[in-house]
Design a protein around this motif. Structure first.
Motif, mmCIF file in Angstrom:
data_model
loop_
_atom_site.group_PDB
_atom_site.id
_atom_site.type_symbol
_atom_site.label_atom_id
_atom_site.label_comp_id
_atom_site.label_asym_id
_atom_site.label_seq_id
_atom_site.Cartn_x
_atom_site.Cartn_y
_atom_site.Cartn_z
ATOM 1 N N ARG A 89 14.665 11.591 -29.661
ATOM 2 C CA ARG A 89 13.408 11.202 -28.990
ATOM 3 C C ARG A 89 13.603 11.034 -27.491
ATOM 4 O O ARG A 89 12.636 11.009 -26.735
ATOM 5 C CB ARG A 89 12.881 9.875 -29.559
ATOM 6 N N CYS A 90 14.856 10.854 -27.052
ATOM 7 C CA CYS A 90 15.136 10.614 -25.629
ATOM 8 C C CYS A 90 14.731 11.851 -24.818
ATOM 9 O O CYS A 90 15.005 12.988 -25.208
ATOM 10 C CB CYS A 90 16.619 10.310 -25.453
ATOM 11 N N LEU A 91 14.095 11.614 -23.675
ATOM 12 C CA LEU A 91 13.592 12.719 -22.843
ATOM 13 C C LEU A 91 14.666 13.265 -21.910
ATOM 14 O O LEU A 91 14.411 14.184 -21.144
ATOM 15 C CB LEU A 91 12.410 12.219 -22.005
ATOM 16 N N LEU A 92 15.856 12.667 -21.944
ATOM 17 C CA LEU A 92 16.973 13.051 -21.061
ATOM 18 C C LEU A 92 16.494 13.081 -19.597
ATOM 19 O O LEU A 92 16.767 14.033 -18.859
ATOM 20 C CB LEU A 92 17.566 14.407 -21.468
ATOM 21 N N CYS A 93 15.766 12.058 -19.210
ATOM 22 C CA CYS A 93 15.193 11.996 -17.857
ATOM 23 C C CYS A 93 16.296 12.180 -16.808
ATOM 24 O O CYS A 93 17.348 11.548 -16.911
ATOM 25 C CB CYS A 93 14.546 10.642 -17.585
ATOM 26 N N ILE A 94 16.026 12.979 -15.788
ATOM 27 C CA ILE A 94 17.035 13.211 -14.745
ATOM 28 C C ILE A 94 17.318 11.911 -13.989
ATOM 29 O O ILE A 94 18.461 11.555 -13.733
ATOM 30 C CB ILE A 94 16.574 14.332 -13.800
ATOM 31 N N PRO A 102 15.416 6.103 -15.714
ATOM 32 C CA PRO A 102 15.049 4.750 -15.270
ATOM 33 C C PRO A 102 15.665 3.650 -16.117
ATOM 34 O O PRO A 102 15.891 2.542 -15.626
ATOM 35 C CB PRO A 102 13.517 4.725 -15.372
ATOM 36 N N CYS A 103 15.982 3.946 -17.375
ATOM 37 C CA CYS A 103 16.617 2.942 -18.247
ATOM 38 C C CYS A 103 17.897 2.404 -17.608
ATOM 39 O O CYS A 103 18.253 1.237 -17.792
ATOM 40 C CB CYS A 103 16.937 3.558 -19.611
ATOM 41 N N SER A 104 18.590 3.269 -16.851
ATOM 42 C CA SER A 104 19.883 2.885 -16.273
ATOM 43 C C SER A 104 19.747 1.809 -15.209
ATOM 44 O O SER A 104 20.708 1.114 -14.897
ATOM 45 C CB SER A 104 20.575 4.107 -15.668
ATOM 46 N N PHE A 136 12.291 -0.302 -19.043
ATOM 47 C CA PHE A 136 12.265 0.742 -18.006
ATOM 48 C C PHE A 136 12.127 2.145 -18.598
ATOM 49 O O PHE A 136 11.980 3.115 -17.879
ATOM 50 C CB PHE A 136 13.564 0.688 -17.186
ATOM 51 N N CYS A 137 12.252 2.273 -19.917
ATOM 52 C CA CYS A 137 12.326 3.598 -20.557
ATOM 53 C C CYS A 137 11.023 4.387 -20.361
ATOM 54 O O CYS A 137 9.925 3.868 -20.575
ATOM 55 C CB CYS A 137 12.616 3.420 -22.046
ATOM 56 N N SER A 138 11.174 5.663 -19.981
ATOM 57 C CA SER A 138 9.995 6.504 -19.721
ATOM 58 C C SER A 138 9.113 6.675 -20.946
ATOM 59 O O SER A 138 7.911 6.936 -20.824
ATOM 60 C CB SER A 138 10.436 7.904 -19.282
ATOM 61 N N ARG A 139 9.691 6.532 -22.132
ATOM 62 C CA ARG A 139 8.879 6.742 -23.337
ATOM 63 C C ARG A 139 7.883 5.613 -23.563
ATOM 64 O O ARG A 139 6.966 5.752 -24.391
ATOM 65 C CB ARG A 139 9.780 6.906 -24.562
HETATM 66 S S1 SF4 Z 1 14.391 6.322 -19.738
HETATM 67 FE FE1 SF4 Z 1 14.198 6.443 -22.014
HETATM 68 S S2 SF4 Z 1 13.724 8.605 -22.366
HETATM 69 FE FE2 SF4 Z 1 14.537 8.521 -20.256
HETATM 70 S S3 SF4 Z 1 16.790 8.838 -20.419
HETATM 71 FE FE3 SF4 Z 1 16.462 6.615 -20.578
HETATM 72 S S4 SF4 Z 1 16.315 6.216 -22.800
HETATM 73 FE FE4 SF4 Z 1 15.972 8.432 -22.527
#
Ligand code: SF4
Ligand SMILES: Cc1cc2nc3c(=O)[nH]c(=O)nc-3n(C[C@H](O)[C@H](O)[C@H](O)COP(=O)(O)OP(=O)(O)OC[C@H]3O[C@@H](n4cnc5c(N)ncnc54)[C@H](O)[C@@H]3O)c2cc1C
Length: 420
Positions: free
Chosen positions: A28-33, A36-38, A89-92
């Protein structure tokens, strides 16, 4: 919502991911460049990176990302308030619901243990510098690990028989199993950190060391000044929980237990009492359930065990002859409210610092917290401090983050002093 499973005192209340469900969640993770979760982890863990590894079946890579950054990766996977940190912070969040980052971290660390992955190793070359860490809670464990990874000789002095601080003597094992804490602590030991247990640091014990780290946490009992507070079987949460952890099967809090408070500590006390055999356990909180700081999943777990929750009531008086028999509460509007039968009353309304001036000789504020610079330096140039004794009581991950930052300061100090 995490699935709650049936539990006894030593089995974990919330189920983890299986291999299949972990892969589904990672997918399900969008592998955002920009991931923001970080930005949401106080200790600097990069969830985007470890979830990417899980997604591409590189579970060892995921465990490395977590463990190299946070020595308490298994513990934090259980107790971190994810919904307020990385998951927020997760984009989802803007699409459906956040990735369950905490449970994916738990999965990666469970695989690390299952396959005996050797991720951290003690460095081959040692430095001459000797550092003492006082207390074996999260702040000291994190500080000691960073120093040991850099080759310094570190000894942790702990007054209890085991390491972990609140992780071992506070948080209920249904939320944080002891074997998870022990596995994390093994990583610290494997780095070559020495431990001296049953060793309360007092006066001048630390003169042989080039630097000292103080991570003694908050173990001062807090009980409100109400009538009956000195009766027998009236406890502060830290003392009640420590008894529950150390007496184990012999812990018998009585039939009717009242816990005052609305945070995770209150829920841990109530769950400890219930699992130790108390028939009627009730949490009484002065505000509404929505205002309570405890995680909703924890309240649900407490309710599933038959623990009652009464809100908008504050303790007025404890009644009894030699020991507590009833707890009286007033409503939020000040009107006299409820009377509960009680064999034990536990106050989970916060903890305070104990004195540190005996051994550390450092300045404290009016609450007794150690005063530090933004580099975790105290007014004594060889003494550094972090964790609850500095921040007044926050979270495990914040204690880890501060312990790591203090280690960086200690290394800079030792370099400056020419201690190689
Ligand atoms: S913000 Fe959410 S969707 Fe994007 S990389 Fe992190 S865990 Fe995955
Ligand atoms: C019941 C409870 C539940 C909690 N639940 C959560 C949660 O779900 N999630 C979360 O993130 N945080 C939680 N917290 C907060 C979290 O546990 C603390 O923020 C964290 O443990 C602080 O770490 P620390 O290393 O500063 O102190 P501690 O964990 O308190 O460790 C300090 C250690 O120092 C030792 N010590 C003290 N004085 C001396 C001395 N003079 N000599 C030698 N040793 C000494 C103590 O015995 C102890 O082992 C909870 C706290 C409690 C009390």
């Amino acid at each position: 919502m995490s699935k709650i499973v049936k539990s006894d005192f030593n089995s974990e209340a919330v189920a983890g991911f299986t291999h299949r469900t972990a892969m589904e969640e990672a997918a399900r993770c969008l592998l955002c460049i920009d991931a923001p979760c970080s930005q949401g982890c106080p200790a600097g863990t990069d969830p985007g990176k470890f979830i990417r590894s899980i997604r591409f079946r590189n579970v060892k890579g995921a465990a490395e990302t977590i463990r190299e950054n946070n020595i308490l990766g298994g513990t934090c996977a259980r107790v971190c308030p994810y919904d307020r940190l990385c998951e927020e912070f997760c984009s989802r969040c803007g699409i459906d619901k956040p990735i369950q980052i905490g449970k994916l971290q738990r999965y990666a660390i469970e695989q690390e243990e299952a396959f005996n992955m050797q991720i951290l190793k003690a460095p081959a070359e040692k430095k001459a510098g000797k550092v003492a860490c006082v207390g074996a809670g999260p702040a000291s464990l994190a500080c000691a690990s960073e120093l040991a990874k850099a080759g310094y000789n570190v000894t942790i002095f702990e007054r209890e028989a085991e390491a972990g601080g609140v992780l071992t003597y506070g948080i209920v094992p249904t939320r944080l199993p002891k074997k998870v804490v022990d596995h994390d602590i093994k990583m610290v030991k494997d780095l070559g950190v020495a431990f001296e247990f049953n060793k309360e640091v007092k006066e001048a014990d630390l003169t042989d060391f080039d630097a000292v780290f103080v991570g003694v946490g908050l173990w001062g009992a807090k009980i409100p000044d109400i009538k009956g507070k000195d009766l027998k079987n009236v406890y502060a949460a830290v003392d009640f929980l420590k008894q529950a952890r150390t007496l184990e099967d012999k812990f018998a809090p009585g039939e009717n237990v009242i816990v005052v408070g609305g945070g995770d500590v209150a829920v841990d006390c109530a769950v400890s009492a219930k699992l130790a055999g108390a028939k009627n356990v009730r949490i009484v909180y002065r505000r509404t359930i929505e205002e309570a700081p405890a995680n909703m999943t924890e309240f649900e777990y407490a309710l599933s065990l038959g623990i009652g929750i009464t809100t908008e009531m504050a303790p007025a008086e404890l009644v009894g002859t030699d020991k507590v028999e009833f707890a009286m509460f007033d409503g939020r509007d000040g009107v006299s409210g409820a009377k509960f039968k009680a064999d034990a009353v536990v106050f989970a309304i916060g903890q305070g610092p104990e004195a540190v001036d005996g051994f550390a000789a450092v300045a404290t504020d009016d609450k007794g917290s150690v005063k530090v610079s933004d580099q975790f330096e105290t007014n004594n140039e060889k003494v550094f401090a972090a964790g609850d004794i500095v921040n007044g009581g926050k979270t495990v991950v914040e204690a880890v983050a501060e312990g790591k930052a203090a280690a960086a300061s200690i290394m800079a100090y030792l370099e400056k002093k020419g201690v190689k």
